[in-house]
Design a protein around this motif. Structure first.
Motif, PDB file in Angstrom:
ATOM      1  N   GLY A 119     -24.487  20.975  22.673  1.00 35.84           N
ATOM      2  CA  GLY A 119     -25.447  20.891  23.761  1.00 35.84           C
ATOM      3  C   GLY A 119     -24.995  21.631  25.003  1.00 35.84           C
ATOM      4  O   GLY A 119     -25.803  22.292  25.664  1.00 35.84           O
ATOM      5  N   LEU A 120     -23.719  21.550  25.327  1.00 40.06           N
ATOM      6  CA  LEU A 120     -23.210  22.176  26.543  1.00 40.06           C
ATOM      7  C   LEU A 120     -22.380  23.428  26.266  1.00 40.06           C
ATOM      8  O   LEU A 120     -21.707  23.949  27.154  1.00 40.06           O
ATOM      9  CB  LEU A 120     -22.399  21.165  27.361  1.00 40.06           C
ATOM     10  N   GLY A 121     -22.429  23.898  25.027  1.00 44.09           N
ATOM     11  CA  GLY A 121     -21.792  25.175  24.716  1.00 44.09           C
ATOM     12  C   GLY A 121     -20.287  25.124  24.613  1.00 44.09           C
ATOM     13  O   GLY A 121     -19.619  26.144  24.829  1.00 44.09           O
ATOM     14  N   VAL A 122     -19.744  23.979  24.268  1.00 46.67           N
ATOM     15  CA  VAL A 122     -18.299  23.837  24.105  1.00 46.67           C
ATOM     16  C   VAL A 122     -17.946  24.083  22.639  1.00 46.67           C
ATOM     17  O   VAL A 122     -18.548  23.477  21.747  1.00 46.67           O
ATOM     18  CB  VAL A 122     -17.842  22.423  24.529  1.00 46.67           C
ATOM     19  N   PRO A 123     -16.989  24.944  22.346  1.00 45.60           N
ATOM     20  CA  PRO A 123     -16.634  25.212  20.946  1.00 45.60           C
ATOM     21  C   PRO A 123     -16.244  23.930  20.210  1.00 45.60           C
ATOM     22  O   PRO A 123     -15.543  23.070  20.757  1.00 45.60           O
ATOM     23  CB  PRO A 123     -15.441  26.171  21.066  1.00 45.60           C
ATOM     24  N   TYR A 124     -16.710  23.844  18.974  1.00 46.73           N
ATOM     25  CA  TYR A 124     -16.444  22.652  18.158  1.00 46.73           C
ATOM     26  C   TYR A 124     -15.884  23.100  16.809  1.00 46.73           C
ATOM     27  O   TYR A 124     -16.603  23.236  15.833  1.00 46.73           O
ATOM     28  CB  TYR A 124     -17.729  21.847  17.975  1.00 46.73           C
ATOM     29  N   PRO A 125     -14.573  23.340  16.754  1.00 46.27           N
ATOM     30  CA  PRO A 125     -13.981  23.826  15.510  1.00 46.27           C
ATOM     31  C   PRO A 125     -13.924  22.735  14.442  1.00 46.27           C
ATOM     32  O   PRO A 125     -14.166  21.553  14.710  1.00 46.27           O
ATOM     33  CB  PRO A 125     -12.575  24.255  15.941  1.00 46.27           C
ATOM     34  N   ALA A 126     -13.573  23.128  13.243  1.00 45.78           N
ATOM     35  CA  ALA A 126     -13.439  22.194  12.130  1.00 45.78           C
ATOM     36  C   ALA A 126     -12.334  21.179  12.415  1.00 45.78           C
ATOM     37  O   ALA A 126     -11.449  21.400  13.250  1.00 45.78           O
ATOM     38  CB  ALA A 126     -13.146  22.964  10.845  1.00 45.78           C
ATOM     39  N   LEU A 127     -12.388  20.065  11.691  1.00 46.73           N
ATOM     40  CA  LEU A 127     -11.479  18.954  11.959  1.00 46.73           C
ATOM     41  C   LEU A 127     -10.010  19.363  11.872  1.00 46.73           C
ATOM     42  O   LEU A 127      -9.195  18.982  12.711  1.00 46.73           O
ATOM     43  CB  LEU A 127     -11.762  17.811  10.985  1.00 46.73           C
ATOM     44  N   GLY A 128      -9.660  20.152  10.855  1.00 51.28           N
ATOM     45  CA  GLY A 128      -8.264  20.561  10.716  1.00 51.28           C
ATOM     46  C   GLY A 128      -7.772  21.340  11.917  1.00 51.28           C
ATOM     47  O   GLY A 128      -6.648  21.137  12.383  1.00 51.28           O
ATOM     48  N   GLU A 129      -8.622  22.226  12.442  1.00 50.75           N
ATOM     49  CA  GLU A 129      -8.235  22.973  13.632  1.00 50.75           C
ATOM     50  C   GLU A 129      -8.143  22.065  14.852  1.00 50.75           C
ATOM     51  O   GLU A 129      -7.242  22.240  15.686  1.00 50.75           O
ATOM     52  CB  GLU A 129      -9.232  24.099  13.907  1.00 50.75           C
ATOM     53  N   ARG A 130      -9.028  21.094  14.957  1.00 53.30           N
ATOM     54  CA  ARG A 130      -8.966  20.178  16.101  1.00 53.30           C
ATOM     55  C   ARG A 130      -7.658  19.401  16.095  1.00 53.30           C
ATOM     56  O   ARG A 130      -7.053  19.167  17.145  1.00 53.30           O
ATOM     57  CB  ARG A 130     -10.171  19.226  16.114  1.00 53.30           C
ATOM     58  N   PHE A 131      -7.195  19.011  14.932  1.00 52.92           N
ATOM     59  CA  PHE A 131      -5.899  18.328  14.861  1.00 52.92           C
ATOM     60  C   PHE A 131      -4.755  19.274  15.215  1.00 52.92           C
ATOM     61  O   PHE A 131      -3.779  18.867  15.853  1.00 52.92           O
ATOM     62  CB  PHE A 131      -5.677  17.710  13.481  1.00 52.92           C
ATOM     63  N   GLY A 132      -4.856  20.535  14.800  1.00 53.65           N
ATOM     64  CA  GLY A 132      -3.842  21.506  15.194  1.00 53.65           C
ATOM     65  C   GLY A 132      -3.819  21.702  16.699  1.00 53.65           C
ATOM     66  O   GLY A 132      -2.752  21.784  17.319  1.00 53.65           O
ATOM     67  N   ARG A 133      -4.999  21.772  17.293  1.00 53.79           N
ATOM     68  CA  ARG A 133      -5.091  21.897  18.748  1.00 53.79           C
ATOM     69  C   ARG A 133      -4.570  20.637  19.440  1.00 53.79           C
ATOM     70  O   ARG A 133      -3.969  20.721  20.521  1.00 53.79           O
ATOM     71  CB  ARG A 133      -6.528  22.196  19.156  1.00 53.79           C
ATOM     72  N   LEU A 134      -4.802  19.482  18.832  1.00 52.81           N
ATOM     73  CA  LEU A 134      -4.293  18.234  19.409  1.00 52.81           C
ATOM     74  C   LEU A 134      -2.772  18.246  19.483  1.00 52.81           C
ATOM     75  O   LEU A 134      -2.181  17.922  20.525  1.00 52.81           O
ATOM     76  CB  LEU A 134      -4.785  17.054  18.569  1.00 52.81           C
ATOM     77  N   GLU A 135      -2.129  18.633  18.409  1.00 52.53           N
ATOM     78  CA  GLU A 135      -0.666  18.673  18.413  1.00 52.53           C
ATOM     79  C   GLU A 135      -0.146  19.665  19.446  1.00 52.53           C
ATOM     80  O   GLU A 135       0.782  19.348  20.212  1.00 52.53           O
ATOM     81  CB  GLU A 135      -0.131  19.031  17.027  1.00 52.53           C
ATOM     82  N   GLU A 136      -0.739  20.849  19.505  1.00 51.60           N
ATOM     83  CA  GLU A 136      -0.278  21.844  20.472  1.00 51.60           C
ATOM     84  C   GLU A 136      -0.537  21.390  21.904  1.00 51.60           C
ATOM     85  O   GLU A 136       0.276  21.651  22.805  1.00 51.60           O
ATOM     86  CB  GLU A 136      -0.945  23.196  20.201  1.00 51.60           C
ATOM     87  N   THR A 137      -1.655  20.720  22.138  1.00 49.27           N
ATOM     88  CA  THR A 137      -1.957  20.227  23.486  1.00 49.27           C
ATOM     89  C   THR A 137      -0.906  19.231  23.944  1.00 49.27           C
ATOM     90  O   THR A 137      -0.444  19.277  25.098  1.00 49.27           O
ATOM     91  CB  THR A 137      -3.359  19.588  23.511  1.00 49.27           C
ATOM     92  N   ILE A 138      -0.513  18.325  23.072  1.00 51.57           N
ATOM     93  CA  ILE A 138       0.528  17.357  23.437  1.00 51.57           C
ATOM     94  C   ILE A 138       1.839  18.081  23.724  1.00 51.57           C
ATOM     95  O   ILE A 138       2.546  17.769  24.699  1.00 51.57           O
ATOM     96  CB  ILE A 138       0.698  16.303  22.325  1.00 51.57           C
ATOM     97  N   GLN A 139       2.182  19.064  22.905  1.00 51.13           N
ATOM     98  CA  GLN A 139       3.398  19.840  23.140  1.00 51.13           C
ATOM     99  C   GLN A 139       3.352  20.540  24.495  1.00 51.13           C
ATOM    100  O   GLN A 139       4.342  20.558  25.238  1.00 51.13           O
ATOM    101  CB  GLN A 139       3.593  20.856  22.021  1.00 51.13           C
ATOM    102  N   ILE A 140       2.206  21.125  24.827  1.00 51.88           N
ATOM    103  CA  ILE A 140       2.067  21.828  26.105  1.00 51.88           C
ATOM    104  C   ILE A 140       2.193  20.859  27.275  1.00 51.88           C
ATOM    105  O   ILE A 140       2.878  21.148  28.270  1.00 51.88           O
ATOM    106  CB  ILE A 140       0.727  22.589  26.149  1.00 51.88           C
ATOM    107  N   CYS A 141       1.549  19.705  27.175  1.00 46.75           N
ATOM    108  CA  CYS A 141       1.667  18.712  28.251  1.00 46.75           C
ATOM    109  C   CYS A 141       3.120  18.288  28.427  1.00 46.75           C
ATOM    110  O   CYS A 141       3.627  18.201  29.550  1.00 46.75           O
ATOM    111  CB  CYS A 141       0.775  17.506  27.953  1.00 46.75           C
ATOM    112  N   ARG A 142       3.793  18.017  27.322  1.00 50.51           N
ATOM    113  CA  ARG A 142       5.204  17.627  27.411  1.00 50.51           C
ATOM    114  C   ARG A 142       6.030  18.726  28.086  1.00 50.51           C
ATOM    115  O   ARG A 142       6.912  18.434  28.905  1.00 50.51           O
ATOM    116  CB  ARG A 142       5.761  17.346  26.017  1.00 50.51           C
TER     117      ARG A 142
END
Length: 289
Positions: free
Chosen positions: A121-144
């Protein structure tokens, strides 16, 4: 055991003009009543399982900044941040800002995101579940990394940061606690074991939660993590609070298997009044569980 308050219903008497004072009063009631955690959702649209996409929804981190100024003790976070909604470097900066302005009370609740309609609805990319989990792990690493002395580059599969400068640093050291939401046994709970300071599970029954915690412990053993260092939190239906004795009895069972904190979503039309009543009735006895 401790209590968390989850504010998710913005369809309240008085419309948009009443949202700020109602949110403030509810957070103040949680703070003054001894709740340990105050959370909001991270959505653009209201959830269709709860109401409709057209019902009111406020942006989460802006709202938490407002709540930070109205409270003094309660921890503040989203249950949970969708990993797709903000670039990781920006997210780390947002949570750092919340931690600084709340004087050390921010929690980074985070998950893989799921609400496809609001993304599209708002034009935000919505990748497949496996990629979202990959992005989740990298996001936590970046925050740390951004919450450390390392201000160098980050080069992952999905994210590439030339510099991870983050000044000022969070008040909490080594950074705000990371709560990973969800009970997926292969990926989510493994990420909790690897990176999480806390997990959040949806209440099923004691046997079901026991199984989830056993899976988490097995993942901890695999990665060499001390299982006892992870805070275990549970989200339950607010209807359970109608019978105080029965609720506390059920919480004794969950505490016995390791649950540290129980959260619930507050009902309309008077969330502040409900929180004031429930914290007075529940918190002193729950702390003994």
């Amino acid at each position: 055991m401790r209590l968390g308050i989850h504010f998710m219903n913005f369809t309240l008497p008085g419309g948009a003009a009443a949202l700020a004072p109602t949110l403030a009063k509810t957070a103040e009631a949680a703070d003054q009543g001894g709740a340990s955690l105050f959370t909001l959702m991270d959505h653009y649209f209201q959830m269709e399982q709860f109401a409709t996409s057209y019902d009111p929804m406020l942006e989460g981190y802006t709202s938490l900044g407002y709540v930070a100024a109205k409270t003094s003790n309660v921890r503040l976070g989203l249950l949970v941040t969708g990993v797709t909604y903000r670039h990781p470097g920006l997210l780390a900066k947002i949570v750092t800002t919340l931690d600084v302005l709340s004087e050390g009370r921010a929690v980074l609740g985070i998950g893989a995101a799921w609400y496809e309609r609001e993304h599209l609805g708002l034009g935000v990319p919505y990748p497949a579940l496996g990629e979202r989990f990959g992005r989740l792990e990298e996001t936590i690493q970046i925050c740390r990394q951004m919450w450390s002395d390392d201000d160098g580059s980050y080069d992952g599969e999905y994210y590439h940061l030339a510099e991870t400068i983050n000044s000022p640093q969070p008040i909490q050291k080594p950074g705000p606690p990371v709560l990973i939401g969800g009970g997926g046994e292969k990926k989510t709970l493994k990420l909790v074991a690897q990176y999480g300071d806390a997990c959040n599970l949806f209440a099923t029954d004691v046997a079901g939660i026991t199984h989830k915690l056993d899976v988490l412990k097995a993942h901890c053993d695999e990665v060499g993590r001390d299982y006892s260092t992870i805070e275990k939190t549970l989200l339950v239906n607010n209807t359970l609070f109608a019978d105080t004795d029965a609720f506390l009895s059920s919480m004794e069972e969950y505490a016995a298997i390791g649950i540290d904190l129980v959260s619930t979503a507050v009902p309309a039309p008077d969330p502040a009044g409900w929180v004031a009543e429930m914290t007075e009735r529940i918190v002193p006895r729950l702390s003994q569980v």
